[in-house]
Design a protein around this motif. Sequence first.
Motif, mmCIF file in Angstrom:
data_model
loop_
_atom_site.group_PDB
_atom_site.id
_atom_site.type_symbol
_atom_site.label_atom_id
_atom_site.label_comp_id
_atom_site.label_asym_id
_atom_site.label_seq_id
_atom_site.Cartn_x
_atom_site.Cartn_y
_atom_site.Cartn_z
ATOM 1 N N PRO A 86 14.339 2.895 32.848
ATOM 2 C CA PRO A 86 14.923 2.824 34.203
ATOM 3 C C PRO A 86 14.656 4.046 35.056
ATOM 4 O O PRO A 86 14.559 3.956 36.284
ATOM 5 C CB PRO A 86 16.415 2.657 33.934
ATOM 6 C CG PRO A 86 16.512 2.137 32.533
ATOM 7 C CD PRO A 86 15.308 2.670 31.812
ATOM 8 N N SER A 87 14.517 5.207 34.475
ATOM 9 C CA SER A 87 14.296 6.411 35.293
ATOM 10 C C SER A 87 12.895 6.448 35.857
ATOM 11 O O SER A 87 12.617 7.212 36.767
ATOM 12 C CB SER A 87 14.554 7.645 34.439
ATOM 13 O OG SER A 87 13.660 7.641 33.323
ATOM 14 N N ALA A 88 11.952 5.675 35.357
ATOM 15 C CA ALA A 88 10.580 5.701 35.834
ATOM 16 C C ALA A 88 10.371 4.834 37.063
ATOM 17 O O ALA A 88 9.321 4.885 37.696
ATOM 18 C CB ALA A 88 9.642 5.246 34.728
ATOM 19 N N VAL A 89 11.372 4.059 37.452
ATOM 20 C CA VAL A 89 11.219 3.152 38.594
ATOM 21 C C VAL A 89 11.476 3.959 39.873
ATOM 22 O O VAL A 89 12.504 4.620 40.009
ATOM 23 C CB VAL A 89 12.214 1.971 38.493
ATOM 24 C CG1 VAL A 89 12.123 1.069 39.694
ATOM 25 C CG2 VAL A 89 11.986 1.222 37.213
ATOM 26 N N PRO A 90 10.543 3.910 40.817
ATOM 27 C CA PRO A 90 10.758 4.679 42.065
ATOM 28 C C PRO A 90 11.875 4.026 42.887
ATOM 29 O O PRO A 90 12.094 2.823 42.801
ATOM 30 C CB PRO A 90 9.414 4.584 42.779
ATOM 31 C CG PRO A 90 8.737 3.394 42.192
ATOM 32 C CD PRO A 90 9.276 3.244 40.793
ATOM 33 N N PRO A 91 12.559 4.815 43.692
ATOM 34 C CA PRO A 91 13.613 4.266 44.523
ATOM 35 C C PRO A 91 13.038 3.309 45.573
ATOM 36 O O PRO A 91 11.924 3.488 46.034
ATOM 37 C CB PRO A 91 14.275 5.474 45.173
ATOM 38 C CG PRO A 91 13.269 6.558 45.070
ATOM 39 C CD PRO A 91 12.392 6.234 43.890
#
Length: 93
Positions: A86-91
């Motif tokens: 989940p942290s690799a997904v850009p905003p």
Amino acid sequence: MGAVMAERDHKLISTPVSVNDGFKRADSQTWFVLLIAAAVAVVIVLIIELTVEKPSVRWPQSPTQAPAPAAAPASDEPRTYDVAPPSAVPPPG
């Protein structure tokens, strides 16, 4: 000469033009013999069906499925359908 021979031909040898023509040419003795033969055939089949013992069929057993393993403890490894953490997904934006 050919017409005289055609008159003497047996009616079973000549081919009817249509089914209706064939029914007209058939005599009652033919139908009687056919019905008797059919009745005898049915009786023979019924006697065989009732008297001859049929062997029992042994169907193969389908393989039993192994019981599902107990729920595995949660691990840090991603599941196969997790493509990215989940942290690799850009905003969005």
